[in-house]
Motif scaffolding. Sequence first.
Motif, PDB file in Angstrom:
ATOM      1  N   VAL A 170      33.018  61.042 -18.671  1.00 29.74           N
ATOM      2  CA  VAL A 170      33.366  61.494 -20.024  1.00 29.74           C
ATOM      3  C   VAL A 170      32.198  61.233 -20.984  1.00 29.74           C
ATOM      4  O   VAL A 170      31.961  61.999 -21.910  1.00 29.74           O
ATOM      5  N   ALA A 171      31.437  60.201 -20.729  1.00 22.05           N
ATOM      6  CA  ALA A 171      30.247  59.935 -21.543  1.00 22.05           C
ATOM      7  C   ALA A 171      29.109  60.890 -21.178  1.00 22.05           C
ATOM      8  O   ALA A 171      28.421  61.417 -22.053  1.00 22.05           O
ATOM      9  N   ARG A 172      28.917  61.113 -19.882  1.00 27.47           N
ATOM     10  CA  ARG A 172      27.819  61.980 -19.424  1.00 27.47           C
ATOM     11  C   ARG A 172      28.083  63.445 -19.717  1.00 27.47           C
ATOM     12  O   ARG A 172      27.171  64.227 -19.887  1.00 27.47           O
ATOM     13  N   GLY A 173      29.368  63.825 -19.716  1.00 29.88           N
ATOM     14  CA  GLY A 173      29.716  65.225 -19.958  1.00 29.88           C
ATOM     15  C   GLY A 173      30.094  65.981 -18.710  1.00 29.88           C
ATOM     16  O   GLY A 173      30.550  67.114 -18.786  1.00 29.88           O
ATOM     17  N   ASP A 174      29.958  65.380 -17.533  1.00 30.64           N
ATOM     18  CA  ASP A 174      30.321  66.078 -16.296  1.00 30.64           C
ATOM     19  C   ASP A 174      31.786  65.809 -15.943  1.00 30.64           C
ATOM     20  O   ASP A 174      32.143  65.436 -14.845  1.00 30.64           O
ATOM     21  N   VAL A 175      32.631  66.068 -16.908  1.00 33.02           N
ATOM     22  CA  VAL A 175      34.046  65.737 -16.851  1.00 33.02           C
ATOM     23  C   VAL A 175      34.842  66.809 -16.091  1.00 33.02           C
ATOM     24  O   VAL A 175      34.476  67.976 -16.074  1.00 33.02           O
ATOM     25  N   ARG A 176      35.907  66.335 -15.464  1.00 30.02           N
ATOM     26  CA  ARG A 176      36.880  67.229 -14.817  1.00 30.02           C
ATOM     27  C   ARG A 176      38.254  66.894 -15.391  1.00 30.02           C
ATOM     28  O   ARG A 176      38.419  65.903 -16.100  1.00 30.02           O
ATOM     29  N   ARG A 177      39.234  67.688 -15.054  1.00 29.31           N
ATOM     30  CA  ARG A 177      40.586  67.447 -15.565  1.00 29.31           C
ATOM     31  C   ARG A 177      41.086  66.052 -15.174  1.00 29.31           C
ATOM     32  O   ARG A 177      41.765  65.379 -15.942  1.00 29.31           O
ATOM     33  N   ASP A 178      40.718  65.579 -13.974  1.00 24.05           N
ATOM     34  CA  ASP A 178      41.215  64.288 -13.492  1.00 24.05           C
ATOM     35  C   ASP A 178      40.259  63.123 -13.771  1.00 24.05           C
ATOM     36  O   ASP A 178      40.446  62.036 -13.231  1.00 24.05           O
ATOM     37  N   SER A 179      39.259  63.331 -14.623  1.00 22.16           N
ATOM     38  CA  SER A 179      38.323  62.246 -14.960  1.00 22.16           C
ATOM     39  C   SER A 179      39.022  61.140 -15.740  1.00 22.16           C
ATOM     40  O   SER A 179      39.865  61.404 -16.593  1.00 22.16           O
ATOM     41  N   ASP A 180      38.637  59.908 -15.412  1.00 25.83           N
ATOM     42  CA  ASP A 180      39.164  58.751 -16.134  1.00 25.83           C
ATOM     43  C   ASP A 180      38.411  58.559 -17.440  1.00 25.83           C
ATOM     44  O   ASP A 180      37.257  58.949 -17.570  1.00 25.83           O
ATOM     45  N   ILE A 181      39.075  57.920 -18.386  1.00 28.34           N
ATOM     46  CA  ILE A 181      38.443  57.529 -19.644  1.00 28.34           C
ATOM     47  C   ILE A 181      38.178  56.032 -19.530  1.00 28.34           C
ATOM     48  O   ILE A 181      39.110  55.229 -19.519  1.00 28.34           O
ATOM     49  N   ASP A 182      36.899  55.685 -19.394  1.00 27.36           N
ATOM     50  CA  ASP A 182      36.498  54.302 -19.167  1.00 27.36           C
ATOM     51  C   ASP A 182      35.736  53.774 -20.377  1.00 27.36           C
ATOM     52  O   ASP A 182      34.700  54.313 -20.743  1.00 27.36           O
TER      53      ASP A 182
END
Length: 138
Positions: A50-62
């Motif tokens: 989420v910080a890098r921008g290579d997010v997917r629908r199932d990415s965690d928010i860390d």
Amino acid sequence: MPREKVVRVWDEREVVYTPKRWRYLWEKREKALKIMERLAQFDPLLYGSVARGDVRRDSDIDIFIPIKVPSYLIELALEGLVRRRKIVMATPWHLIKGVIEIDEETTVTFPLIEPTDRELDFYRWGGAVDLWGVKTKE
């Protein structure tokens, strides 16, 4: 015979995201922002996809707190959001961390002992953005 590297360090490539991918990024960053604002006094970092921008629908928010802070202060800042707490230590030689789960995709991690520079570099190397970066969409 030496193997040829598939990608050289200096190679660049352009990645084009779909509108759906952009929506996932902004939705997850907006959710992270609300939590990070509660933790602002502890200089929180959003890290990972989420910080890098290579997010997917199932990415965690860390979210990571990079300084040693008493856990009760973090819990007070997150009052009403805490679902579960745990202590994590990957190996006997790694940082002991507290982890607060907000929901199934969102965690806040913080050191329970003073972190070394190398341990902090792990979060920066994996992609991290501070509160200002999330607010300004950098």
